[in-house]
Design a protein around this motif. Structure first.
Motif, mmCIF file in Angstrom:
data_model
loop_
_atom_site.group_PDB
_atom_site.id
_atom_site.type_symbol
_atom_site.label_atom_id
_atom_site.label_comp_id
_atom_site.label_asym_id
_atom_site.label_seq_id
_atom_site.Cartn_x
_atom_site.Cartn_y
_atom_site.Cartn_z
ATOM 1 N N ALA A 171 0.822 -1.215 0.000
ATOM 2 C CA ALA A 171 0.000 0.000 0.000
ATOM 3 C C ALA A 171 0.851 1.258 0.000
ATOM 4 C CB ALA A 171 -0.923 -0.003 1.221
ATOM 5 N N GLY A 172 2.066 1.166 0.515
ATOM 6 C CA GLY A 172 2.932 2.335 0.587
ATOM 7 C C GLY A 172 3.628 2.691 -0.707
ATOM 8 N N TRP A 173 3.584 1.785 -1.700
ATOM 9 C CA TRP A 173 4.253 2.079 -2.969
ATOM 10 C C TRP A 173 3.303 2.876 -3.845
ATOM 11 C CZ3 TRP A 173 8.838 2.781 -4.522
ATOM 12 C CH2 TRP A 173 9.131 2.862 -5.884
ATOM 13 N N THR A 174 3.283 4.188 -3.672
ATOM 14 C CA THR A 174 2.303 5.060 -4.330
ATOM 15 C C THR A 174 2.859 5.739 -5.571
ATOM 16 O OG1 THR A 174 2.947 6.843 -2.828
ATOM 17 C CG2 THR A 174 1.048 5.500 -2.192
ATOM 18 N N ILE A 175 4.027 5.312 -6.038
ATOM 19 C CA ILE A 175 4.585 5.949 -7.236
ATOM 20 C C ILE A 175 4.645 4.960 -8.405
ATOM 21 C CG2 ILE A 175 5.789 7.846 -6.128
ATOM 22 C CD1 ILE A 175 8.281 6.233 -6.036
ATOM 23 N N ALA A 176 3.649 4.079 -8.440
ATOM 24 C CA ALA A 176 3.458 3.201 -9.591
ATOM 25 C C ALA A 176 2.301 3.738 -10.429
ATOM 26 C CB ALA A 176 3.151 1.779 -9.136
ATOM 27 N N GLN A 177 2.141 3.215 -11.619
ATOM 28 C CA GLN A 177 0.955 3.509 -12.398
ATOM 29 C C GLN A 177 -0.162 2.583 -11.926
ATOM 30 O OE1 GLN A 177 1.771 3.180 -16.581
ATOM 31 N NE2 GLN A 177 3.363 4.745 -16.557
ATOM 32 N N GLY A 178 -1.276 3.186 -11.533
ATOM 33 C CA GLY A 178 -2.392 2.388 -11.048
ATOM 34 C C GLY A 178 -2.173 1.935 -9.619
ATOM 35 N N ASN A 179 -2.920 0.924 -9.228
ATOM 36 C CA ASN A 179 -2.833 0.368 -7.889
ATOM 37 C C ASN A 179 -1.545 -0.447 -7.757
ATOM 38 O OD1 ASN A 179 -3.278 -1.643 -5.680
ATOM 39 N ND2 ASN A 179 -5.272 -0.611 -5.579
ATOM 40 N N PRO A 180 -0.813 -0.304 -6.631
ATOM 41 C CA PRO A 180 0.423 -1.087 -6.494
ATOM 42 C C PRO A 180 0.190 -2.586 -6.610
ATOM 43 C CG PRO A 180 -0.203 -0.034 -4.408
ATOM 44 C CD PRO A 180 -1.023 0.584 -5.478
ATOM 45 N N MET A 181 -0.985 -3.066 -6.217
ATOM 46 C CA MET A 181 -1.257 -4.501 -6.317
ATOM 47 C C MET A 181 -1.427 -4.959 -7.765
ATOM 48 S SD MET A 181 -0.847 -5.742 -3.381
ATOM 49 C CE MET A 181 -1.420 -7.416 -3.708
ATOM 50 N N ASP A 182 -1.586 -4.004 -8.693
ATOM 51 C CA ASP A 182 -1.604 -4.363 -10.104
ATOM 52 C C ASP A 182 -0.241 -4.883 -10.544
ATOM 53 O OD1 ASP A 182 -4.213 -3.483 -10.250
ATOM 54 O OD2 ASP A 182 -3.699 -1.511 -11.082
ATOM 55 N N HIS A 183 0.776 -4.589 -9.736
ATOM 56 C CA HIS A 183 2.150 -4.967 -10.092
ATOM 57 C C HIS A 183 2.733 -6.012 -9.145
ATOM 58 C CE1 HIS A 183 2.133 -1.609 -12.890
ATOM 59 N NE2 HIS A 183 1.625 -0.871 -11.927
ATOM 60 N N TYR A 184 2.028 -6.347 -8.095
ATOM 61 C CA TYR A 184 2.547 -7.257 -7.080
ATOM 62 C C TYR A 184 2.832 -8.639 -7.664
ATOM 63 C CZ TYR A 184 2.689 -9.942 -2.687
ATOM 64 O OH TYR A 184 3.056 -10.773 -1.649
ATOM 65 N N SER A 185 4.107 -9.015 -7.698
ATOM 66 C CA SER A 185 4.528 -10.330 -8.214
ATOM 67 C C SER A 185 3.969 -10.615 -9.605
ATOM 68 C CB SER A 185 4.093 -11.443 -7.237
ATOM 69 O OG SER A 185 4.725 -12.674 -7.551
ATOM 70 N N LYS A 186 3.904 -9.568 -10.442
ATOM 71 C CA LYS A 186 3.242 -9.702 -11.742
ATOM 72 C C LYS A 186 4.202 -9.737 -12.920
ATOM 73 C CE LYS A 186 -1.263 -9.658 -10.850
ATOM 74 N NZ LYS A 186 -1.299 -9.566 -9.389
ATOM 75 N N HIS A 187 5.443 -9.286 -12.756
ATOM 76 C CA HIS A 187 6.321 -9.105 -13.901
ATOM 77 C C HIS A 187 7.534 -10.031 -13.816
ATOM 78 C CE1 HIS A 187 3.803 -5.648 -14.703
ATOM 79 N NE2 HIS A 187 4.080 -5.151 -13.500
ATOM 80 N N ARG A 188 7.864 -10.653 -14.923
ATOM 81 C CA ARG A 188 8.978 -11.595 -14.960
ATOM 82 C C ARG A 188 10.251 -10.863 -15.395
ATOM 83 N NH1 ARG A 188 9.333 -17.166 -15.267
ATOM 84 N NH2 ARG A 188 7.462 -17.042 -13.959
ATOM 85 N N PHE A 189 11.029 -10.434 -14.423
ATOM 86 C CA PHE A 189 12.311 -9.797 -14.710
ATOM 87 C C PHE A 189 13.459 -10.806 -14.685
ATOM 88 C CE2 PHE A 189 9.888 -6.295 -12.549
ATOM 89 C CZ PHE A 189 9.684 -5.532 -13.687
ATOM 90 N N PHE A 190 13.254 -11.912 -13.968
ATOM 91 C CA PHE A 190 14.291 -12.933 -13.827
ATOM 92 C C PHE A 190 13.708 -14.304 -14.147
ATOM 93 C CE2 PHE A 190 14.701 -9.858 -10.228
ATOM 94 C CZ PHE A 190 15.761 -9.123 -10.742
ATOM 95 N N ASN A 191 14.544 -15.155 -14.695
ATOM 96 C CA ASN A 191 14.184 -16.558 -14.862
ATOM 97 C C ASN A 191 15.085 -17.375 -13.941
ATOM 98 O OD1 ASN A 191 12.131 -16.470 -16.988
ATOM 99 N ND2 ASN A 191 13.782 -15.663 -18.267
ATOM 100 N N LEU A 192 14.728 -17.370 -12.661
ATOM 101 C CA LEU A 192 15.556 -18.062 -11.679
ATOM 102 C C LEU A 192 15.445 -19.571 -11.843
ATOM 103 C CD1 LEU A 192 14.768 -15.988 -8.435
ATOM 104 C CD2 LEU A 192 16.673 -15.697 -10.020
ATOM 105 N N LEU A 231 18.202 -9.565 -3.543
ATOM 106 C CA LEU A 231 18.578 -10.976 -3.490
ATOM 107 C C LEU A 231 18.225 -11.691 -4.794
ATOM 108 C CD1 LEU A 231 17.520 -12.055 0.138
ATOM 109 C CD2 LEU A 231 19.784 -11.356 -0.685
ATOM 110 N N GLU A 232 17.061 -11.395 -5.342
ATOM 111 C CA GLU A 232 16.670 -12.007 -6.611
ATOM 112 C C GLU A 232 17.634 -11.598 -7.726
ATOM 113 O OE1 GLU A 232 12.318 -11.978 -7.524
ATOM 114 O OE2 GLU A 232 12.227 -10.866 -5.641
ATOM 115 N N LEU A 233 17.989 -10.323 -7.747
ATOM 116 C CA LEU A 233 18.910 -9.826 -8.764
ATOM 117 C C LEU A 233 20.267 -10.530 -8.650
ATOM 118 C CD1 LEU A 233 19.769 -7.848 -10.982
ATOM 119 C CD2 LEU A 233 20.169 -6.132 -9.190
#
Length: 314
Positions: A171-192, A231-233
């Motif tokens: 809830a504190g991440w207010t500098i995203a586009q839209g609701n922060p939960m729209d981005h929560y664990s949604k994007h694949r930046f890594f293929n671990l 850590l993921e990076l």
């Protein structure tokens, strides 16, 4: 969603719920995005408060002690940033205009703002006294938005807390586009790989933060979410477990300077130089959790310090 305006009134009048141990008001968390990163240095209680006696030897010792914990030249981390900033912007996990507005209100954009956020070929990350708060925000976005099973099935999603949306790290991440939960664990930046994911899981359970009693595996505040992203990076780039802990201790020291200066003093009193401590031990609950640090702090005599640095208001 209407664009959030970063004003004192907005922060005070729009608190967010938080579950887990030692709740942290959202006002404190979001204020951290607005406070100049250089403020931390006044909280070290060291270089900014050198002896007024003019004793050069004492001053030199204090300077050396501070340098051993939080080097003025910064620390190069074993993680290449590449185009991650541009990717975070492209998916909307970071809204550039909102972020610029935040830093405009702080008086100046941090050095490297555009490079880390918009360029493609960034090298290894370097954390410094001046950019530690900025890196905190970039890594916070990375941890929040990266698709990872820790966010999907870990403590953040435990039904007893009422949902992942109820934490300050979301809830504190207010500098995203839209609701922060729209981005929560949604994007694949890594293929671990399974081995890399297992390493992230293991190390995240061993890294605590003094603003609460939770490990990085439960990233319910900005520092926890940012550390998870780091850590993921690192895991995605083949960094070893030992080097992940070393990097995490360096980063935590810049984010919580008072805490690690105190712990370093405690270690020094035991005859252990900061360069010789075990990062995994120091990052554990005994030293780096809120309750663990409180016990260490009670055993260390500190000079009078100014407010700054630690907690979730970096």
């Amino acid at each position: 969603m209407e664009e959030t305006k970063y004003t004192e009134e907005t922060i005070v009048n729009n608190p967010a719920p938080r579950s887990g141990s030692n709740p942290i008001p959202l006002a404190i968390l979001v204020a951290g995005v607005l406070i100049a990163g250089a403020m931390w240095f006044r909280g070290t209680g060291g270089v900014g408060q050198l002896q007024a006696t003019g004793d050069k030897e004492v001053n030199s010792q204090v300077l050396a002690f501070e340098e051993s914990i939080i080097p003025s030249e910064g620390v190069v981390l074993p993680a290449t940033w590449g185009d991650l900033g541009a990717k975070l912007v492209s998916v909307g996990a970071i809204d550039v205009e909102k972020l610029k507005t935040t830093y405009d209100q702080r008086g100046a954009l941090p050095e490297g703002f555009n490079k880390l956020l918009l360029e493609q070929n960034n090298g290894k990350l370097k954390i410094t006294r001046e950019n530690s708060a900025y890196l905190l925000n970039l890594l916070w976005a990375l941890g929040l938005a990266s698709d990872n099973s820790i966010l999907e099935s870990g403590e953040m999603s435990d039904p007893k807390y009422g949902g992942a949306q109820n934490f300050t790290s979301t809830a504190g991440w207010t500098i995203a586009q839209g609701n922060p939960m729209d981005h929560y664990s949604k994007h694949r930046f890594f293929n671990l790989t399974p081995e890399q994911q297992a390493l992230v899981d293991k190390v995240s359970r061993g890294i605590f933060r003094p603003c609460c009693g939770n490990s990085t595996h439960f990233p319910d505040c900005n520092h926890g979410m940012a550390m998870l992203g780091l850590l993921e990076l690192m895991a995605s780039q083949g960094v070893s477990e030992e080097d992940m802990y070393k990097a995490a201790l360096a980063v935590n020291s810049y984010w919580f300077p008072d805490t690690y200066r105190t712990i370093a003093t405690y270690m020094k009193n035991k005859g252990i130089a900061w360069a010789n401590v075990s990062p995994s031990e120091v990052l554990g609950a005994q030293y780096s959790s809120g309750t663990g640090y409180a016990k260490i702090k009670a055993q260390v005599t500190q000079p009078q310090q100014q407010q700054g640095g630690g907690g979730c208001s970096v």
